[in-house]
Each structure stands twice: as structure tokens, then as C-alpha cells.
Design a protein around this motif. Structure first.
Motif, mmCIF file in Angstrom:
data_model
loop_
_atom_site.group_PDB
_atom_site.id
_atom_site.type_symbol
_atom_site.label_atom_id
_atom_site.label_comp_id
_atom_site.label_asym_id
_atom_site.label_seq_id
_atom_site.Cartn_x
_atom_site.Cartn_y
_atom_site.Cartn_z
ATOM 1 N N GLY A 79 9.082 15.027 7.431
ATOM 2 C CA GLY A 79 8.387 14.010 6.647
ATOM 3 C C GLY A 79 8.239 14.453 5.212
ATOM 4 O O GLY A 79 8.826 15.443 4.780
ATOM 5 N N GLY A 80 7.484 13.675 4.472
ATOM 6 C CA GLY A 80 7.147 14.034 3.105
ATOM 7 C C GLY A 80 5.684 14.397 3.064
ATOM 8 O O GLY A 80 4.852 13.655 3.581
ATOM 9 N N TYR A 81 5.372 15.541 2.468
ATOM 10 C CA TYR A 81 3.970 15.944 2.523
ATOM 11 C C TYR A 81 3.565 16.871 1.383
ATOM 12 O O TYR A 81 4.318 17.693 0.904
ATOM 13 C CB TYR A 81 3.639 16.633 3.859
ATOM 14 C CG TYR A 81 4.605 17.720 4.300
ATOM 15 C CD1 TYR A 81 4.458 19.041 3.870
ATOM 16 C CD2 TYR A 81 5.657 17.432 5.161
ATOM 17 C CE1 TYR A 81 5.341 20.030 4.289
ATOM 18 C CE2 TYR A 81 6.538 18.407 5.585
ATOM 19 C CZ TYR A 81 6.375 19.710 5.152
ATOM 20 O OH TYR A 81 7.247 20.684 5.553
ATOM 21 N N ALA A 82 2.324 16.646 0.940
ATOM 22 C CA ALA A 82 1.575 17.613 0.155
ATOM 23 C C ALA A 82 0.326 17.861 0.975
ATOM 24 O O ALA A 82 -0.568 17.017 1.043
ATOM 25 C CB ALA A 82 1.229 17.062 -1.220
ATOM 26 N N LYS A 140 0.848 -1.190 0.000
ATOM 27 C CA LYS A 140 0.000 0.000 0.000
ATOM 28 C C LYS A 140 0.883 1.239 0.000
ATOM 29 O O LYS A 140 1.986 1.229 0.519
ATOM 30 C CB LYS A 140 -0.930 -0.008 1.216
ATOM 31 C CG LYS A 140 -1.953 -1.129 1.166
ATOM 32 C CD LYS A 140 -2.909 -1.042 2.328
ATOM 33 C CE LYS A 140 -3.969 -2.115 2.241
ATOM 34 N NZ LYS A 140 -4.940 -2.030 3.335
ATOM 35 N N HIS A 141 0.358 2.291 -0.579
ATOM 36 C CA HIS A 141 1.218 3.444 -0.796
ATOM 37 C C HIS A 141 0.433 4.719 -0.993
ATOM 38 O O HIS A 141 -0.722 4.711 -1.418
ATOM 39 C CB HIS A 141 2.073 3.221 -2.039
ATOM 40 C CG HIS A 141 1.252 3.035 -3.270
ATOM 41 N ND1 HIS A 141 0.788 4.078 -4.035
ATOM 42 C CD2 HIS A 141 0.765 1.915 -3.838
ATOM 43 C CE1 HIS A 141 0.079 3.603 -5.050
ATOM 44 N NE2 HIS A 141 0.035 2.301 -4.951
ATOM 45 N N GLU A 142 1.104 5.811 -0.658
ATOM 46 C CA GLU A 142 0.655 7.118 -1.092
ATOM 47 C C GLU A 142 -0.784 7.441 -0.709
ATOM 48 O O GLU A 142 -1.481 6.699 -0.076
ATOM 49 C CB GLU A 142 0.806 7.248 -2.624
ATOM 50 C CG GLU A 142 2.173 6.882 -3.146
ATOM 51 C CD GLU A 142 3.267 7.794 -2.664
ATOM 52 O OE1 GLU A 142 3.010 8.978 -2.383
ATOM 53 O OE2 GLU A 142 4.405 7.352 -2.564
ATOM 54 N N CYS A 143 -1.209 8.611 -1.100
ATOM 55 C CA CYS A 143 -2.597 9.041 -1.088
ATOM 56 C C CYS A 143 -2.715 10.031 -2.236
ATOM 57 O O CYS A 143 -1.715 10.405 -2.843
ATOM 58 C CB CYS A 143 -2.968 9.726 0.226
ATOM 59 S SG CYS A 143 -3.047 8.613 1.660
ATOM 60 N N GLY A 149 5.205 7.731 3.449
ATOM 61 C CA GLY A 149 3.913 7.528 2.834
ATOM 62 C C GLY A 149 3.702 6.177 2.186
ATOM 63 O O GLY A 149 2.607 5.885 1.714
ATOM 64 N N ILE A 150 4.718 5.323 2.131
ATOM 65 C CA ILE A 150 4.575 3.994 1.533
ATOM 66 C C ILE A 150 4.582 2.961 2.656
ATOM 67 O O ILE A 150 5.323 3.087 3.628
ATOM 68 C CB ILE A 150 5.724 3.707 0.544
ATOM 69 C CG1 ILE A 150 5.799 4.799 -0.518
ATOM 70 C CG2 ILE A 150 5.542 2.347 -0.111
ATOM 71 C CD1 ILE A 150 7.018 4.703 -1.403
ATOM 72 N N ASP A 151 3.785 1.935 2.501
ATOM 73 C CA ASP A 151 3.652 0.946 3.567
ATOM 74 C C ASP A 151 4.792 -0.073 3.517
ATOM 75 O O ASP A 151 4.607 -1.238 3.193
ATOM 76 C CB ASP A 151 2.304 0.234 3.444
ATOM 77 C CG ASP A 151 2.021 -0.641 4.655
ATOM 78 O OD1 ASP A 151 2.632 -0.408 5.709
ATOM 79 O OD2 ASP A 151 1.193 -1.555 4.542
ATOM 80 N N THR A 162 -1.483 3.761 5.637
ATOM 81 C CA THR A 162 -0.179 3.224 6.029
ATOM 82 C C THR A 162 -0.036 3.194 7.543
ATOM 83 O O THR A 162 0.879 2.591 8.069
ATOM 84 C CB THR A 162 0.956 4.085 5.450
ATOM 85 O OG1 THR A 162 0.844 5.428 5.944
ATOM 86 C CG2 THR A 162 0.904 4.099 3.944
ATOM 87 N N PHE A 163 -0.931 3.882 8.231
ATOM 88 C CA PHE A 163 -0.847 3.923 9.692
ATOM 89 C C PHE A 163 -2.258 4.067 10.244
ATOM 90 O O PHE A 163 -3.065 4.838 9.746
ATOM 91 C CB PHE A 163 0.016 5.094 10.155
ATOM 92 C CG PHE A 163 0.242 5.123 11.647
ATOM 93 C CD1 PHE A 163 1.067 4.184 12.234
ATOM 94 C CD2 PHE A 163 -0.374 6.065 12.430
ATOM 95 C CE1 PHE A 163 1.280 4.209 13.609
ATOM 96 C CE2 PHE A 163 -0.169 6.094 13.797
ATOM 97 C CZ PHE A 163 0.662 5.156 14.381
#
Length: 633
Positions: free
Chosen positions: A235-238, A6-9, A501-503, A126-127
């Protein structure tokens, strides 16, 4: 990717710049915004299928009337469920009130989701559990319009505990330890402070409380709020958000880890996680869609002004390379060419593995998402064959006969659709031996196209855990009786967990990590190596993130990449396999050549783009060593 992760959004923000009557007249419906949001979210369904949500805001609504609407779903088809509910509500209102059909003002006043500002989200979890409470957008409510905050994002923070503690230190009582809640409350805290500060100024200027509200809306500096709120984010974020009065924003992390694209014309401003989504939905060319630069925020004010400013100092850009390899839609012009190049660049290793015997090789791909890199690999194979043909013709010279020439030209690269996934097959039996047999039949094979003297070359996007390879794909390929099975990964070896963001949070889930451990055992240095890495990692637990070093690299340091690949092939080859099995991985150097704009490679190199990444990878190793199944962040 044959291994499911699972990954991303995905995010989609839309601001209509014209009155709703304009869209009714030009496009035939005041529901134009809802229709476009459905397309923006559906075209990004690849980014999240655990949940979906939509929020909308109506501008300039009289007090006493609802101006914010939100709907979320965690059903099996969440996007469909969200818009089915919206459409049913709209249709019901129109059926009960036929006078609304041509009255846009009445539609806006009385029908939910008929507004000018929209925020949509598709989620992969992912969480946290996949409950409705974890589905974005999140809403922070207040009786003042400008203090209402709606937040959704494509992100993971590595320092959630630190962010949570900072809210507690402010005297707040967050309802849960989750990065979305902590991020929203942090933004909300500085929004409240900014509103209070502006109100004090307005009070001194003689404004009444009632007259102050619209002036606060005008004076709010969203960029400053975001700059203050994000100072400790790692973190990584949009990150996207709406304010109740109509301001909207999207902010991107300083390393550009998570993708963000936008488009503006005189009718709309739209922001999304993927470029081709905007191109398709609004029928605009590639060059019209811009990338939001790292560390910047795009703010769309209620008055339609669009301001893009830096709110965090950019660092070296480390945009996620997995976006290009696998996650993003391959219809993006750049991504399509990059995936083809990944296939081309890995081909020299394939040639070496098959001993340059292209005449006795069959090329294919698994799964369907690897098709583009397959095209690149076979183009490179064709180039090699053409060079060989040219040399044969030139060597023969003028004495070549027509029969000899035809024989040379007749030779082709053999490509076949070897495997077809049986989407209806379900591995419902949990008893291991029975389940393994079912897993082995998830794919159907094409018989009669592979000869006993053939190398069978199969390309995949990436090999993460190798479970599907061992339990299904290699067994299935071996039924075709080739002499040699070559599995090619268009991505390098995945060695380190992701925390953006990636599982992929656990080290022991990676076949590359397992292979390195086996090689340590082969050399008789297993215990001393993992003990040393554990002690060094443990000693850093209380250090500031900026001082932490990734010591997990020492697990891989004694071995060349090809040694690890060979051990992986050995570990993933099922018993009684008749064919020789080789596994080839893309090199990191060639990954960067293929995807020069997305240099984020921490999964492969351990070089994390934020300080929190090193803490996470060391914690992941500590968890592995101690037998703890907890997440590392």
C-alpha cells in the motif's frame, strides 16, 4: 475539484527536545507543544475533516501518574473540538489550582497534554464508518511503558485480509478487519518480541525486573521492529507512532506514494504530511525542511537522538501526482510552480479547441483550487498573444502608424471571475428533478462579460465523475450565451481506481470509464470486450499479487485519448444546451513534465506502484460486471 471526493489524511508528530521549563522561559508557556500541534493540524485541515485526534506523552513520570493522554473527535469541526476540550481542561486545572500557573513541574505532573511528545492526525474516511472508533490515533495499552503503542497514519493497505489472517495465524484475535488495527497489531507483535528478547539478555546480565525496564527502552531497535512488521505491507503509507516511554517514529512506503517531511533543530523534531505546514508553524525556510526518503523511517529516541535508516528496500519512486494537482496546500513553493506549469502545458490544446481565436475568448476557472493552474494557462495565453503582436509589428515594418501600433498593443487576454459558489445553498430535496434544479444553482454567474461570439474557457483541477459539470457548471455557463464552452482539466483522464488513500474505489464512477463503454457500444464490440476482460480478471483471482496483470486497460485500448474526451463532452452536455461543448484533458506526458518528482500516475495509466494495485483494479472490474457495489479492497 468540482467533483467532491474524499482523500488522504494528515499526520503531525512533534518532539520537544528541551525541558518544558525552557519553552516557558523562551516562549512564555509550557503549553508550547499543544499550541504548535494545534497549528500543525489546523494547517492540514485540507487533508481531513471527518475526524481528528491527538495523543501526548510525558517523559520520566513517576509510577502511579498518568503519562499518556489521548483525545479524538468526529464532530463537524473535529480539530476545533479537540483543542477546545484540551484548552477547557487546561484552563479548569489552572483556575482550580492557581499555584500551577508558574510551576512547570506541577503543570507537567497534573495537567493532561503538558508533555514532550505529540502525535496528531486529521482524517478523511475512505474505508469504514465515521465513528469515533475509526478516528486516529489508535492506542495499544500495556502496563509496561515501552509496550504501549500509539499509531496514526496516512495510508491504505491493499491486502488487509492477508494482514488480518497473518495475525490470526499468530494466535491473536484482532477486534476488527481494518488496516489501522492490523498494522498496529503487527507492529505491536514485533515490539513485544523485541522486548522479550532484550529482557532475556538483561536477565542473563544480572538486571532485576525493575532495573531492566529503562535499559530495554535504551536498547529497543525501532527500525528493526518496523522492518519486520512491514514485510507484507502492500500500500501507500506514512506511518507514525509513539511508544509509551517516549520513542517516536514515522515510516514511509518504499514507493514514496504518501508524502512525509521533517525538520530538526536544537529545540524540536517535527514530521508532517506537508512541507509548507512545517515552514509556516516554525518559521523556517524551504530548504530547512527535508523529505523523508521512500522506504526510510525516522526514529526519535527518548534520549533525543534522531536516526534515519532504510527499513524497506525502495522501489521506483511513484509519489502521488494528485498531491501536486489538488490535495496538498498550494502554498508549497514547488507545488505552486507545478500547478502553474500544468496550466501552461495544457494551453496548446486550448488554442486548437478555440481555433486560435484568443480575441474572442474569455478565460476563467472553477473551483477556487484551480486558480493557480488558471494563472499558468493565462500566462501561456499572454505569451501567445505577445508573439502575435510582435509578428504584426515586424510585418508592418517602419510604415506602421501610431494608431495601428496602439490598436495592436491594446488587444489583451480576457480573464474574468465567471462563477462564484454559493456556500449557503443546500440541495436538501432528494426527489431527482427538484434536486437537479437546485444543483444547477450552486454557482452564481457573472453576467455581461461574455459575448455571443466568445469561446468561454474554464479550467478545473480534474474531472472525476462529471456530475457537477453536467448538473450545474455547463448549464450555468450556457446562460451566458457563449458560442463555445471549453472545459479544461489540468489532470489527465481518471480511468482507474485508487487504493492507496483516495476515495476512488469504483470504476463505474469515472466518466472516462463510462465514455469508454459507450464507445465500445458505438463500435459494436461492447459485450465481447467486457466479457473478455471479466474472464481474464476472474481467472487471476487466486494468483499471487506479483503475477496479476491489469486487464482493465483493454477497455480503453481501442481509443485515442481525444476520442474519449469527445465522448465525455457529449455525455456531459445537458439537453437544450445552446453552446458547443468541448472537454480537454492534460496529457500524462505533460503531467510528468510539470510534476517531475511525483510520477505516481496509476489513476490515469493503470500502472500501479505495488502488486496489490493490479488485483484491486481487476476486482473493481469484476464488481462492476457482476453488479456488486462492494469495495475492491
Amino acid at each position: 475539484m468540482s467533483d467532491a471526493i474524499k482523500h488522504e489524511c494528515g499526520i503531525a508528530l512533534l518532539r520537544l527536545k528541551k525541558p518544558l521549563e525552557f519553552y516557558k522561559e523562551k516562549y512564555g508557556s509550557a503549553f508550547y507543544g499543544v499550541q504548535k500541534m494545534y497549528l500543525l493540524m489546523e494547517k492540514q485541515h485540507n487533508r481531513g475533516q471527518d475526524g481528528a485526534g491527538l495523543a501526548s506523552i510525558k517523559l520520566d513520570i513517576e509510577p502511579g501518574n498518568r503519562y499518556i493522554s489521548r483525545i479524538r473527535s468526529n464532530q463537524a469541526q473535529p480539530i476545533k473540538d479537540v483543542f477546545d476540550q484540551i484548552n477547557n481542561r487546561i484552563n479548569q486545572e489552572l483556575e482550580n489550582n492557581p499555584e500551577y500557573i508558574d510551576d512547570v513541574a506541577a503543570q507537567k505532573a497534573n495537567i493532561p497534554y503538558v508533555g514532550e511528545v505529540f502525535l496528531g492526525h486529521v482524517r478523511y474516511g475512505t474505508f469504514g464508518k465515521n465513528s469515533i472508533e475509526n478516528v486516529h490515533p489508535f492506542l495499544r495499552q500495556n502496563n509496561w511503558k515501552h509496550r504501549n503503542l500509539i499509531v496514526a497514519g496516512n495510508f491504505n493497505m491493499t491486502n488487509v485480509q492477508e494482514l488480518f489472517n497473518s495475525l490470526v495465524d499468530l494466535g491473536q484475535h484482532p477486534k476488527q478487519l481494518a488496516d489501522t488495527v492490523t498494522v498496529m497489531e503487527k507492529i505491536g507483535h514485533f515490539l513485544d518480541k523485541e522486548v522479550t528478547h532484550i529482557y532475556k539478555d538483561l536477565k542473563q546480565e544480572g538486571f532485576s525486573k525493575k532495573d531492566a525496564s529503562p535499559e530495554i527502552e535504551k536498547r529497543l531497535d525501532i527500525h528493526t521492529i518496523l522492518e519486520k512488521a512491514s514485510r507484507k505491507w502492500d500500500g501507500g503509507y506514512a506511518m507514525a507512532g509513539l511508544l509509551g516511554h517516549g520513542d517516536a517514529f514515522v515510516m514511509r512506503d518504499p514507493a514514496g506514494i504518501r508524502p512525509t517531511y521533517f525538520y530538526e533543530d536544537d529545540e524540536v523534531v517535527v514530521v508532517a504530511s506537508e512541507r509548507p505546514v512545517i515552514q509556516t508553524v516554525f518559521n523556517v525556510p524551504f530548504e530547512a525542511v527535508q523529505e523523508l526518503e521512500p522506504g526510510n523511517a525516522i526514529v526519535i529516541k527518548k534520549d533525543n537522538s534522531v536516526i534515519i535508516k532504510e527499513v524497506r528496500t525502495p522501489v521506483i519512486k511513484k509519489a502521488c501526482s494528485f498531491e501536486r494537482i489538488y490535495f496538498s496546500r498550494g502554498s508549497d513553493a514547488e507545488i505552486y510552480q507545478e500547478r502553474k506549469m500544468l496550466g501552461k502545458l495544457v494551453f496548446p490544446q486550448v488554442l486548437e479547441a478555440i481555433n486560435y481565436e484568443t480575441d474572442n475568448s474569455v478565460f476563467s476557472y472553477i473551483p477556487n483550487t484551480a486558480e493557480t493552474s488558471f494563472f499558468g494557462m493565462t500566462e501561456a495565453a499572454q505569451d501567445f498573444l505577445n508573439q502575435r503582436k510582435t509578428k504584426s509589428i515586424l510585418d508592418a515594418g517602419a510604415s506602421i502608424t501610431e494608431e495601428e501600433l496602439n490598436a495592436i498593443l491594446k488587444v489583451k487576454i480576457r480573464t474574468e471571475k465567471i462563477a462564484i459558489k454559493d456556500a449557503k445553498l443546500r440541495t436538501f430535496i432528494t426527489e431527482d428533478s427538484s434536486r437537479d434544479d437546485l444543483v444547477a444553482h450552486v454557482y452564481d454567474v457573472t453576467y455581461g462579460v461574455v459575448k455571443p461570439e466568445d469561446h468561454l474557457v474554464i479550467i478545473d483541477d480534474s474531472i472525476v465523475r462529471g456530475t457537477t459539470l453536467k448538473q450545474s457548471i455547463i448549464r450555468m455557463m450556457d446562460r451566458l450565451n457563449p458560442k463555445h464552452i471549453v472545459v479544461v482539466s489540468s489532470a489527465p483522464q481518471i480511468r482507474y481506481p485508487d487504493c492507496y488513500g483516495i476515495d476512488m474505489a469504483r470504476l463505474d464512477g469515472f466518466i472516462a470509464f463510462q465514455a469508454a463503454l459507450e464507445l465500445l457500444k458505438d463500435r459494436g464490440i461492447y459485450q465481447e470486450t467486457i466479457d473478455a476482460v471479466y474472464k481474464k480478471s476472474k481467472a487471476q483471482e487466486n494468483l499471487p499479487d506479483t503475477d496479476v496483470v491489469n486487464f482493465v486497460k483493454e477497455v480503453y485500448a481501442p481509443f485515442a485519448d481525444k476520442e474519449i474526451s469527445a465522448k465525455i463532452a457529449e455525455m456531459l452536455t445537458p439537453k437544450n444546451t445552446g453552446a458547443k461543448v468541448s472537454i480537454i484533458y492534460q496529457t500524462v506526458e505533460d503531467l510528468h513534465k510539470a510534476c517531475p518528482k511525483n510520477l505516481g500516475d496509476w489513476y490515469f495509466t493503470g500502472d500501479y506502484p505495488t502488486p496489490g494495485g493490479n488485483r484491486v483494479v481487476n476486482k473493481a472490474f469484476i464488481n462492476f460486471y457482476e453488479g456488486n457495489n462492494a469495495r475492491a479492497y
